[in-house]
Design a protein around this motif. Structure first.
Motif, short mmCIF file in Angstrom:
data_model
loop_
_atom_site.label_atom_id
_atom_site.label_comp_id
_atom_site.label_asym_id
_atom_site.label_seq_id
_atom_site.Cartn_x
_atom_site.Cartn_y
_atom_site.Cartn_z
N ALA A 174 2.60 -4.28 -10.37
CA ALA A 174 1.63 -5.31 -10.72
C ALA A 174 0.60 -5.53 -9.62
N ASP A 175 0.95 -5.24 -8.37
CA ASP A 175 0.02 -5.43 -7.26
C ASP A 175 0.42 -4.51 -6.12
N ARG A 176 -0.32 -4.61 -5.02
CA ARG A 176 -0.09 -3.69 -3.90
C ARG A 176 1.26 -3.92 -3.23
N VAL A 177 1.68 -5.17 -3.14
CA VAL A 177 2.98 -5.45 -2.51
C VAL A 177 4.10 -4.84 -3.35
N GLU A 178 4.02 -5.00 -4.67
CA GLU A 178 5.05 -4.42 -5.53
C GLU A 178 5.03 -2.90 -5.46
N CYS A 179 3.84 -2.34 -5.36
CA CYS A 179 3.71 -0.88 -5.22
C CYS A 179 4.37 -0.41 -3.92
N ALA A 180 4.09 -1.12 -2.83
CA ALA A 180 4.70 -0.77 -1.54
C ALA A 180 6.21 -0.95 -1.59
N MET A 181 6.66 -1.99 -2.29
CA MET A 181 8.10 -2.23 -2.42
C MET A 181 8.78 -1.07 -3.14
N LEU A 182 8.21 -0.63 -4.26
CA LEU A 182 8.81 0.48 -5.01
C LEU A 182 8.84 1.75 -4.18
N ASN A 183 7.79 1.96 -3.41
CA ASN A 183 7.72 3.14 -2.55
C ASN A 183 8.81 3.09 -1.48
#
Length: 344
Positions: free
Chosen positions: A110-119
């Motif tokens: 949904a956002d950059r933090v969530e993207c970084a979290m998944l990574n």
């Protein structure tokens, strides 16, 4: 505010192959304009796959995976890649930021933090990381609106660094005199024969390492050879390796047994140290001088107090208070700094 030009990058290695895969990501209108100039035809619609000629360079497949993202799959020759790089640069495509690359890999974010979290979750080593990482996007949203345009280069806090041991295993180095039982301890923790354990001095002739799960925290555990006056050249070389391991250890465990004294440590820089008396099942373990200065007495042979050792090492490396703190965790470099005002 001007809209950034589409980002362009390869997800396949720069080596010859049958096909190569590249990404084009950005504003839908600008992305379609780049593809139109590259191929001479309209871009495929979202969800479509089309065969296209990439100018005079090559032909291949374009897959429109979303409104703002397309995959280009030409033949995998290195020269074709170089020509496409040059052509896309002429058309205004640019090298993406790390966050843009991650977003393309995790389109469901949904956002950059969530993207970084998944990574980060994809390569986190410890089971304890799963719930904590999964909670971070909501915590960031509740705490403050992440500002990726500001200072993202400030240093992470000590808590941030301690918790990052959940993602990248910490180094635990065990040192001690010969026959203290370092190899027996490693084998007991690993649940398998990783190191040769024998009472003959000098049996461990190299620094042995294993990745071990300590009740949810995965660490890299280093079993160093015992130091004795009459070491042969192989043992001395191993001792040098052990010294290098100590220099970058996150935690040092000084292991000894009744009557062996404590092994002097040189070169360790970490403040996290624990003195452990092994072989507590021996009759003389209760009265030996080493017991008085030990933080914990265990028996790697019988398993006595091994659970307590595991818990103490885990909690020293990643304190429970850090885990319980609901403040957003900067689990990777590139996340915005958390202001004092926002965290108050």
């Amino acid at each position: 505010m001007s809209i950034a030009s589409p980002a362009w990058w390869w997800s396949t290695a720069h080596t010859p192959g049958a096909i190569a895969v590249a990404h084009l990501d950005g504003d839908a209108h600008l992305l379609e304009e780049v593809l139109r100039k590259l191929t001479g035809k309209d871009a495929p619609r979202t969800g479509e796959v089309a065969w296209r000629r990439f100018g005079s360079i090559d032909d291949g497949v374009i897959a429109r995976t979303s409104n703002q993202h397309a995959l280009l799959m030409p033949h995998g020759g290195t020269r074709i890649r170089e020509l496409l790089d040059d052509r896309l640069a002429e058309l205004g495509a640019r090298t993406p930021s790390a966050h843009e690359s991650a977003h393309a890999a995790w389109p469901e974010a949904a956002d950059r933090v969530e993207c970084a979290m998944l990574n980060s979750l994809a390569h986190a080593a410890s089971p304890l990381a799963v719930d904590l990482l999964s909670a971070q996007p909501a915590r960031w949203r509740q705490h403050t609106e992440p500002d990726f345009t500001g200072d993202t280069l400030s240093l992470p806090s000590p808590r941030d660094l301690r918790l990052r041991r959940l993602i990248t295993p910490a180094r635990v180095v065990v040192t001690g005199p010969t026959n203290a039982g370092k190899s027996t301890l490693l084998n007991a923790l690993a649940g398998r024969a990783v190191a040769i354990a024998h009472h003959t001095p000098g049996t461990t002739r190299d620094a042995v390492a294993a990745r071990i799960d300590l009740a949810g925290l995965v660490v890299d555990w280093f079993d160093t050879p015992g130091v004795r006056p009459d070491m042969d050249p192989i043992e001395r070389a191993a001792a040098e390796l052990a010294a290098r391991a100590l220099a970058c250890a996150d935690m040092v465990i000084e292991l000894t047994a009744p009557g062996l004294g404590w092994h002097a440590i040189a070169g360790a820089t970490t403040a996290l140290r624990m003195r452990v008396l092994n072989q507590s099942d021996r009759a003389d373990a209760h009265t030996c001088p080493e017991r008085n200065s030990a933080d914990l007495a265990i028996s790697a042979h019988t398993g006595a107090a091994m659970d307590e050792l595991v818990a103490r090492v885990r909690d020293a490396l990643v304190p429970p208070a850090d885990m319980a703190d609901s403040t957003p965790w900067r689990f990777m470099d590139g996340l915005p700094a958390i202001s004092t005002a926002a965290s108050a």
